[in-house]
Design an enzyme around this catalytic site. Sequence first.
Site, mmCIF file in Angstrom:
data_model
loop_
_atom_site.group_PDB
_atom_site.id
_atom_site.type_symbol
_atom_site.label_atom_id
_atom_site.label_comp_id
_atom_site.label_asym_id
_atom_site.label_seq_id
_atom_site.Cartn_x
_atom_site.Cartn_y
_atom_site.Cartn_z
ATOM 1 N N ILE A 42 0.813 -1.229 0.000
ATOM 2 C CA ILE A 42 0.000 0.000 0.000
ATOM 3 C C ILE A 42 0.844 1.276 0.000
ATOM 4 O O ILE A 42 0.321 2.360 -0.197
ATOM 5 C CB ILE A 42 -1.052 0.019 1.147
ATOM 6 C CG1 ILE A 42 -0.409 -0.127 2.534
ATOM 7 C CG2 ILE A 42 -2.114 -1.042 0.915
ATOM 8 C CD1 ILE A 42 -1.402 0.092 3.672
ATOM 9 N N ALA B 121 -2.032 -3.122 7.667
ATOM 10 C CA ALA B 121 -1.375 -2.125 8.517
ATOM 11 C C ALA B 121 -0.098 -2.722 9.092
ATOM 12 O O ALA B 121 0.088 -3.943 9.085
ATOM 13 C CB ALA B 121 -2.293 -1.708 9.668
ATOM 14 N N TYR B 122 0.761 -1.831 9.566
ATOM 15 C CA TYR B 122 1.926 -2.251 10.345
ATOM 16 C C TYR B 122 1.439 -2.244 11.788
ATOM 17 O O TYR B 122 1.268 -1.185 12.394
ATOM 18 C CB TYR B 122 3.077 -1.273 10.105
ATOM 19 C CG TYR B 122 4.335 -1.527 10.914
ATOM 20 C CD1 TYR B 122 4.802 -2.829 11.139
ATOM 21 C CD2 TYR B 122 5.075 -0.475 11.428
ATOM 22 C CE1 TYR B 122 5.958 -3.045 11.875
ATOM 23 C CE2 TYR B 122 6.238 -0.683 12.149
ATOM 24 C CZ TYR B 122 6.667 -1.975 12.369
ATOM 25 O OH TYR B 122 7.814 -2.194 13.097
ATOM 26 N N THR B 123 1.163 -3.453 12.316
ATOM 27 C CA THR B 123 0.417 -3.558 13.576
ATOM 28 C C THR B 123 1.281 -3.871 14.801
ATOM 29 O O THR B 123 0.744 -4.088 15.881
ATOM 30 C CB THR B 123 -0.670 -4.656 13.455
ATOM 31 O OG1 THR B 123 -0.015 -5.888 13.124
ATOM 32 C CG2 THR B 123 -1.696 -4.322 12.401
ATOM 33 N N ASP C 77 -8.638 1.472 18.731
ATOM 34 C CA ASP C 77 -8.906 2.121 20.027
ATOM 35 C C ASP C 77 -7.687 2.920 20.510
ATOM 36 O O ASP C 77 -7.807 3.789 21.371
ATOM 37 C CB ASP C 77 -9.293 1.066 21.074
ATOM 38 C CG ASP C 77 -8.266 -0.055 21.213
ATOM 39 O OD1 ASP C 77 -7.572 -0.356 20.220
ATOM 40 O OD2 ASP C 77 -8.154 -0.640 22.310
ATOM 41 N N TYR D 196 2.027 4.093 17.027
ATOM 42 C CA TYR D 196 1.003 3.342 16.280
ATOM 43 C C TYR D 196 -0.328 4.100 16.300
ATOM 44 O O TYR D 196 -0.961 4.309 15.256
ATOM 45 C CB TYR D 196 0.846 1.947 16.899
ATOM 46 C CG TYR D 196 -0.344 1.164 16.388
ATOM 47 C CD1 TYR D 196 -0.324 0.557 15.127
ATOM 48 C CD2 TYR D 196 -1.496 1.024 17.162
ATOM 49 C CE1 TYR D 196 -1.420 -0.156 14.666
ATOM 50 C CE2 TYR D 196 -2.598 0.318 16.704
ATOM 51 C CZ TYR D 196 -2.555 -0.275 15.460
ATOM 52 O OH TYR D 196 -3.648 -0.975 14.999
ATOM 53 N N LYS E 153 -2.522 5.907 13.129
ATOM 54 C CA LYS E 153 -3.929 5.607 12.841
ATOM 55 C C LYS E 153 -4.770 6.882 12.916
ATOM 56 O O LYS E 153 -5.651 7.111 12.093
ATOM 57 C CB LYS E 153 -4.450 4.560 13.826
ATOM 58 C CG LYS E 153 -3.935 3.153 13.555
ATOM 59 C CD LYS E 153 -4.581 2.623 12.293
ATOM 60 C CE LYS E 153 -4.308 1.165 12.039
ATOM 61 N NZ LYS E 153 -4.951 0.685 10.808
HETATM 62 N N1 LIG Z 1 -4.929 -6.601 16.210
HETATM 63 C C1 LIG Z 1 -5.632 -5.752 16.939
HETATM 64 O O1 LIG Z 1 -5.873 -5.956 18.142
HETATM 65 C C2 LIG Z 1 -6.207 -4.503 16.300
HETATM 66 C C3 LIG Z 1 -6.882 -3.588 17.118
HETATM 67 C C4 LIG Z 1 -7.431 -2.450 16.543
HETATM 68 C C5 LIG Z 1 -7.308 -2.237 15.181
HETATM 69 N N2 LIG Z 1 -6.635 -3.126 14.414
HETATM 70 C C6 LIG Z 1 -6.530 -2.865 12.967
HETATM 71 O O2 LIG Z 1 -7.172 -3.920 12.281
HETATM 72 C C7 LIG Z 1 -6.480 -4.203 11.066
HETATM 73 C C8 LIG Z 1 -6.084 -5.666 11.024
HETATM 74 O O3 LIG Z 1 -5.236 -5.922 12.142
HETATM 75 P P1 LIG Z 1 -4.541 -7.345 12.338
HETATM 76 O O4 LIG Z 1 -4.085 -7.402 13.750
HETATM 77 O O5 LIG Z 1 -5.412 -8.400 11.770
HETATM 78 O O6 LIG Z 1 -3.275 -7.171 11.428
HETATM 79 P P2 LIG Z 1 -2.138 -8.230 11.082
HETATM 80 O O7 LIG Z 1 -2.512 -9.594 11.489
HETATM 81 O O8 LIG Z 1 -0.840 -7.646 11.545
HETATM 82 O O9 LIG Z 1 -2.169 -8.169 9.494
HETATM 83 C C9 LIG Z 1 -1.800 -6.997 8.849
HETATM 84 C C10 LIG Z 1 -1.748 -7.285 7.363
HETATM 85 O O10 LIG Z 1 -1.290 -6.086 6.723
HETATM 86 C C11 LIG Z 1 -0.381 -6.484 5.725
HETATM 87 N N3 LIG Z 1 0.563 -5.410 5.444
HETATM 88 C C12 LIG Z 1 1.524 -4.924 6.268
HETATM 89 N N4 LIG Z 1 2.215 -3.959 5.630
HETATM 90 C C13 LIG Z 1 1.673 -3.848 4.389
HETATM 91 C C14 LIG Z 1 1.949 -3.040 3.273
HETATM 92 N N5 LIG Z 1 2.940 -2.132 3.288
HETATM 93 N N6 LIG Z 1 1.214 -3.200 2.148
HETATM 94 C C15 LIG Z 1 0.218 -4.121 2.119
HETATM 95 N N7 LIG Z 1 -0.099 -4.922 3.139
HETATM 96 C C16 LIG Z 1 0.631 -4.775 4.264
HETATM 97 C C17 LIG Z 1 0.332 -7.704 6.290
HETATM 98 O O11 LIG Z 1 0.849 -8.454 5.233
HETATM 99 P P3 LIG Z 1 2.177 -9.366 5.456
HETATM 100 O O12 LIG Z 1 1.815 -10.361 6.490
HETATM 101 O O13 LIG Z 1 2.417 -9.948 4.122
HETATM 102 O O14 LIG Z 1 3.221 -8.411 5.919
HETATM 103 C C18 LIG Z 1 -0.802 -8.420 7.002
HETATM 104 O O15 LIG Z 1 -1.480 -9.284 6.125
HETATM 105 C C19 LIG Z 1 -5.287 -3.242 11.027
HETATM 106 O O16 LIG Z 1 -5.641 -2.122 10.260
HETATM 107 C C20 LIG Z 1 -5.092 -2.848 12.475
HETATM 108 O O17 LIG Z 1 -4.482 -1.592 12.601
HETATM 109 C C21 LIG Z 1 -6.076 -4.261 14.938
#
Ligand SMILES: NC(=O)c1ccc[n+]([C@@H]2O[C@H](COP(=O)([O-])OP(=O)(O)OC[C@H]3O[C@@H](n4cnc5c(N)ncnc54)[C@H](OP(=O)(O)O)[C@@H]3O)[C@@H](O)[C@H]2O)c1
Length: 265
Positions: free
Chosen positions: A19, A42-44, A84, A107, A111
Site C-alpha cells: 500500500i 497495517a503495520y500492527t 482504540d 502506532y 492511525k
Molecule cells: N490486532 C488488533 O488488536 C487490532 C486492534 C485495533 C485495530 N486493528 C486494525 O485492524 C487491522 C487488522 O489488524 P490485524 O491485527 O489483523 O493485522 P495483522 O494480522 O498484523 O495483518 C496486517 C496485514 O497487513 C499487511 N501489510 C503490512 N504492511 C503492508 C503493506 N505495506 N502493504 C500491504 N499490506 C501490508 C500484512 O501483510 P504481510 O503479512 O504480508 O506483511 C498483514 O497481512 C489493522 O488495520 C489494524 O491496525 C487491529
Amino acid sequence: MREWAGDVVTGLSSGDADIRDAKRVRQVVEQARPDWVVLAAAYTDVDGCESNQDLAFAVNRDGPVNVATAAKEVGARLLFLSSDYVFDGKKSTPYEVDDARNPQGVYGRTKAEAEIRLLELMPDCCIARTSWLFGIDGKCFPDTILKLAANRPALDVVNDQRGCPTYTVDLARAIVQLCRKNAQGIVHVTDEGDCTWFEFATEIVSGAGLATIVRPVSSQQMARPAPRPAYSVLSATTLRALGIEMPSWRDALSRYLQARPKPIG
Ligand SMILES: NC(=O)c1ccc[n+]([C@@H]2O[C@H](COP(=O)([O-])OP(=O)(O)OC[C@H]3O[C@@H](n4cnc5c(N)ncnc54)[C@H](OP(=O)(O)O)[C@@H]3O)[C@@H](O)[C@H]2O)c1
C-alpha cells in the site's frame, strides 16, 4: 473473505500490492473496480512502531491515503480499519466516536493521522475502529496465553488496561453489514462487554480447561516500549444506531476455543 458470501470479492495480500506503492495500488483497484475497498492492511506491531516510525507512518498513514485516492478515482467506497489506540485512555466511560483523539504512542498517532487525512480526502468513507482482535489464523492474545499456559504453572498478566476483546469472525460479519448498509463516518466495532488483559487471560485458561494460575500485575511491572491506553472501551452507540448488534466477548471466546485446531497428542 469467508463471510462475504454472495458477492464478488477480491482478496489482495501485501505481495499483490504494497500500500506504500501508489502506482501499484491504483493498478489493482482499477483492475477490480469494486463497489467497496476494505482496508485492513497495517503495520500492527505496536512496540515496533516506536522504533520504526518512518515505516509506521508510511504504511499506516500514507498507505491508506494511496488506497483512498485509488478508490476515489474509480468511484469506490472505502472502509478503513482503525484502532482504540487513537485515544489516550484517560476516560472511565466508553469512548464515543466523536471523543477527541489523543494517541499515546506512535502506532495510535499513525492511525489517528490516517483517519484525519481520509475524512478530508473522502468525507463519505467509513472508519471502523476496533480493538483487541483475536482469531484463528495468526498470532493473537488467546493463542499466546494458551501456548504459555501449556508449559508454565503460572502466568503474570496486566490488570490495569481495560478494553473490548473482539473476535475477527464477528468483526468480519459487522464489516459486511456496514458495507451493505452504506455506512459512513466513524463507527466503533467491538464485541460486547469489556475486561482487563488479566480477566481475559483468566477466562481463556479456564475455558480451555487448564489449571495454570493467572496472576494480576501492573503495566509498570511488565514495561513495554509503547504506552497503551489504560481504558479503551469503545461505545457501541453508533453501531447500534445502524441496527448492528455484536455478541459478547465471552461468547466469542468460547466459539474461538471450539474453532481452534486442537494440539496433537
Ligand atoms: N490486532 C488488533 O488488536 C487490532 C486492534 C485495533 C485495530 N486493528 C486494525 O485492524 C487491522 C487488522 O489488524 P490485524 O491485527 O489483523 O493485522 P495483522 O494480522 O498484523 O495483518 C496486517 C496485514 O497487513 C499487511 N501489510 C503490512 N504492511 C503492508 C503493506 N505495506 N502493504 C500491504 N499490506 C501490508 C500484512 O501483510 P504481510 O503479512 O504480508 O506483511 C498483514 O497481512 C489493522 O488495520 C489494524 O491496525 C487491529
